[in-house]
Structure formats: C-alpha cells, structure tokens
Design a protein around this motif. Structure first.
Motif, PDB file in Angstrom:
ATOM      1  N   PHE A 114       0.865  -1.174   0.000  1.00 33.14           N
ATOM      2  CA  PHE A 114       0.000   0.000   0.000  1.00 33.14           C
ATOM      3  C   PHE A 114       0.902   1.224   0.000  1.00 33.14           C
ATOM      4  N   GLU A 127       1.529   3.962   1.683  1.00 35.62           N
ATOM      5  CA  GLU A 127       2.331   4.415   2.817  1.00 35.62           C
ATOM      6  C   GLU A 127       3.516   3.489   3.074  1.00 35.62           C
ATOM      7  N   GLU A 128       3.285   2.175   2.916  1.00 32.00           N
ATOM      8  CA  GLU A 128       4.354   1.203   3.143  1.00 32.00           C
ATOM      9  C   GLU A 128       5.400   1.285   2.032  1.00 32.00           C
ATOM     10  N   LEU A 136       6.234   3.975   0.424  1.00 37.79           N
ATOM     11  CA  LEU A 136       7.071   5.145   0.716  1.00 37.79           C
ATOM     12  C   LEU A 136       8.033   4.874   1.865  1.00 37.79           C
ATOM     13  N   ALA A 137       7.529   4.205   2.895  1.00 41.93           N
ATOM     14  CA  ALA A 137       8.353   3.960   4.081  1.00 41.93           C
ATOM     15  C   ALA A 137       9.535   3.051   3.738  1.00 41.93           C
ATOM     16  N   SER A 147      12.043   4.789   1.523  1.00 39.12           N
ATOM     17  CA  SER A 147      12.767   5.828   2.255  1.00 39.12           C
ATOM     18  C   SER A 147      13.875   5.172   3.094  1.00 39.12           C
ATOM     19  N   ILE A 148      13.555   4.016   3.661  1.00 37.20           N
ATOM     20  CA  ILE A 148      14.560   3.251   4.400  1.00 37.20           C
ATOM     21  C   ILE A 148      15.665   2.791   3.437  1.00 37.20           C
ATOM     22  N   PHE A 157      14.488   4.096  13.843  1.00 38.28           N
ATOM     23  CA  PHE A 157      13.261   4.234  13.051  1.00 38.28           C
ATOM     24  C   PHE A 157      13.033   3.009  12.169  1.00 38.28           C
ATOM     25  N   GLN A 214      11.827   0.199  14.323  1.00 38.46           N
ATOM     26  CA  GLN A 214      10.477   0.471  14.813  1.00 38.46           C
ATOM     27  C   GLN A 214       9.465   0.197  13.696  1.00 38.46           C
ATOM     28  N   HIS A 215       9.800   0.654  12.497  1.00 34.92           N
ATOM     29  CA  HIS A 215       8.918   0.425  11.361  1.00 34.92           C
ATOM     30  C   HIS A 215       8.746  -1.067  11.097  1.00 34.92           C
ATOM     31  N   SER A 271       7.152  -3.129  14.143  1.00 29.98           N
ATOM     32  CA  SER A 271       5.747  -2.776  14.403  1.00 29.98           C
ATOM     33  C   SER A 271       4.839  -3.451  13.384  1.00 29.98           C
ATOM     34  N   LEU A 272       5.232  -3.362  12.127  1.00 25.36           N
ATOM     35  CA  LEU A 272       4.399  -3.942  11.077  1.00 25.36           C
ATOM     36  C   LEU A 272       4.397  -5.465  11.164  1.00 25.36           C
ATOM     37  N   ARG A 317       2.215  -6.803  13.990  1.00 27.97           N
ATOM     38  CA  ARG A 317       0.785  -6.718  13.698  1.00 27.97           C
ATOM     39  C   ARG A 317       0.350  -7.818  12.738  1.00 27.97           C
TER      40      ARG A 317
END
Lengths: 244, 90
Positions: A34, A36-37, A39-40, A43-44, A130, A133-134, A137-138, A141
């Motif tokens: 998706f 947002e993921e 992009l995240a 970016s990493i 970061f 954490q990213h 966290s994912l 879940r």
C-alpha cells in the motif's frame, strides 16, 4: 589512523550488505502493498544506500568504482542481503532481520578507535531506531493475524539462519586494536537471542543451524546477485559520467 | 485502516499547516507512516497527526451563507469619504 586490513574487510562487508539491501528495498518502489508502506520501505532504502556510501567513503575516494565496479568475487555481501524477495512477506522479514543485525553492528562500532567509523556509527544508530520500529511494528501486527502468520512463517524459518552470515568476519585484531567494541561471536549471539525472542512470542521456533553460512563473505556470489548488480549499475552503463 | 490528517510546522513563526492525509492501521503505525510520508525530507520541525474522525466538519451550506458584502468591509469607502471631506488629493 590507517586501519588494519581486518578493519577494512569489516567495513567493506558491512557496506556491501547495506548496498544490496538498499537496492533490494528500493525495488518495491511503486509496487509496495500500500502507498504508505511503499514510501516507508523505499525511504529506508535510501538510508541504507546512504550508509553504504558513507562506509565506502572510509575506504576509497572513488565510491562508485567500489560500489559498482568490482568483479563479483571482490564483493563481500552476505547472501541474505543479496536475495531478491519476490514476495513482499519475504522482503519484510529480511528487513527486520537485517535491521536487528544492523543495530547490533553499529552499536559495536560506537567508540571505535577508528574515529570516523565511530562517528558514522553514532549517526546511523539514530536512523536505525526508526527502521527497526517500522519493521517490527508492522511485522508484529501481521504475525498477530492468523493469515499473516501463515504467510510470514516460511520466510522467517528460511531466512533467519542465513542472517548469521552478517556476523562472519575475522576479528582477531579488531578487538585488540579497538576497531570494534564487541567480538563478532558475541554480536552474533545477541542477534540470535533477540531474533529468537521476537518470534518465540508467536510460537515460531527457528533452527539456526550448527554453522553460520559464510560463502558470501569469502567471495562467492549467490544466484540473485547478478540481477541485482545489473539493476544497480544500469544508469552507470548508460552514462558513465552520471552524477547523482 | 484509518485515515489520518497531518499538520506540519516549519522552524520559526509559521503556523501549523495541513500537509495531507494517509492511512494507517493504528496510532503507533500512524506516527511512523506520517514521518515517512510527509516528513522524510525534514519538511517540518513539529508534526501533528490527527485521526480524521476527530476533525469536526462545519456545515457547508452555513459556510456559503456567510459570504455577504457587508462582511467584506476593507475600509476603502470610509477612506474615500474622508478624503472628500478633508479636501485631500487622492
């Protein structure tokens, strides 16, 4: 100071891991699960490529030559970093395993007698928090969900033992010379403990095997490396003078 | 997934401004994705992340009704009358 050859090997291996994982993460741009993921993760990817560049800079003034211009046998990347993850669940698991390892590896370089390396480690650790954490966290879940666990478990069982290669490096003089502040074997054990602890919560028990894989560190490239290298050198082949 | 709205404040006296929106499964992930989606290039010094359900929306008809001439008094007419009465050149 002029670091010992072992120190240069350690930095080169680390840089090659970062280069390969950065390139592999970047592959998900525009096709992540998706927006947002997408992009995240990419970016990493940029951060990991930035780490690779900073580490190569410690070894040579010609970073592009070092990153892209070596023969296959001259790369030192761990095979887990080279792996093309065609399924996003594998990419996520590799991301988490890689970043747990990265945090330990940078921590062991803070306070290094190689001052530039120590400064770099301090800066990278801030970003690493970061990343971890990213990823975790994912992952947690998705693992809390039965379908997520079904998809992720095979990747975890397969990839985790390969992660031991991150800590394969000769460190006979590294401790003596104060290049690293924690022996590689202790770093590896810490990584195994943290990884085991993370997945145990979900009843996933990993067999790390009796011996750490080490082919990548000794100069043997995995099956996926050629395609990865082809992709990362595409721009350079079109325009050798390209600046970016 | 829930939708969140992001507000960024740059360094200095600029107020918070709306940067955009995005989706995330919960608050912890929302802060992670907000940073990567809207703040990864240092676009802001401070960031607010607000669940869209917490935003109160005003009634659009009532907002449209508020657009009346007498609310647009910018003082030009008064200034003109004043110039005439004092004999100043405009």
């Amino acid at each position: 100071m002029m670091p010992h050859a072992e120190g240069r090997d350690l930095v080169l291996s680390f840089a090659d891991d970062e280069l390969c994982v950065g390139q592999n993460h970047a592959w998900w741009i525009a096709i992540g699960p998706f927006l947002e993921e997408d992009l995240a993760l990419t970016s990493i990817a940029q951060d990991e490529l930035g780490h690779a560049r900073s580490l190569y800079t410690l070894l040579s003034d010609d970073v592009d030559q070092l990153a892209y211009g070596r023969k296959e046998a001259e790369y030192r990347s761990a095979h887990i970093a080279e792996l093309l993850c065609h399924d996003w669940s594998w990419a996520l698991v590799r991301h988490v395993l890689h970043d747990i390892a990265e945090q330990i590896r940078w921590s062991a370089l803070v306070g290094s007698s190689w001052e530039d390396l120590s400064h770099l480690a301090e800066r990278a650790l801030g970003e690493e928090q970061f990343h971890l954490q990213h990823g975790s966290s994912l992952l947690s879940r998705l693992l809390a969900d039965e379908r997520g666990q079904q998809r992720l478990t095979p990747a975890i069982l397969e990839l985790a033992p390969l992660g031991r290669e991150y800590f394969v490096s000769s460190d006979k003089h590294l401790i003596e010379n104060g290049i690293v502040t924690m022996p590689l074997a202790a770093q590896e054990q810490l990584w195994i403990d943290q990884t085991t602890g993370l997945f145990k919560q979900y009843d996933i028990n990993i067999d790390f095997g009796s011996e750490a894989p080490s082919a990548g560190r000794s100069g043997i490239r995995s099956h996926d490396f050629a395609a990865l290298h082809e992709e990362m050198t595409a721009v350079l082949r079109i325009d050798p003078q390209a600046q970016w | 997934m829930k939708t969140y709205e992001v507000f960024l404040k740059r360094e200095g006296k600029d107020p918070f401004t709306h940067a955009g929106s995005f989706d995330a499964p919960d608050e912890e992930m929302a802060l992670i994705y907000a940073r990567e989606t809207y703040g990864r290039r240092g676009e802001g010094e401070q960031m607010w992340v607000v669940p869209r359900t917490a935003v109160l929306s005003a009634n659009e008809k009532e907002l449209a009704m508020a657009d009346r001439d007498h609310k647009h008094n910018d003082g030009l007419r008064v200034a003109e009358l004043r110039r005439i009465s004092t004999g100043e050149e405009s």
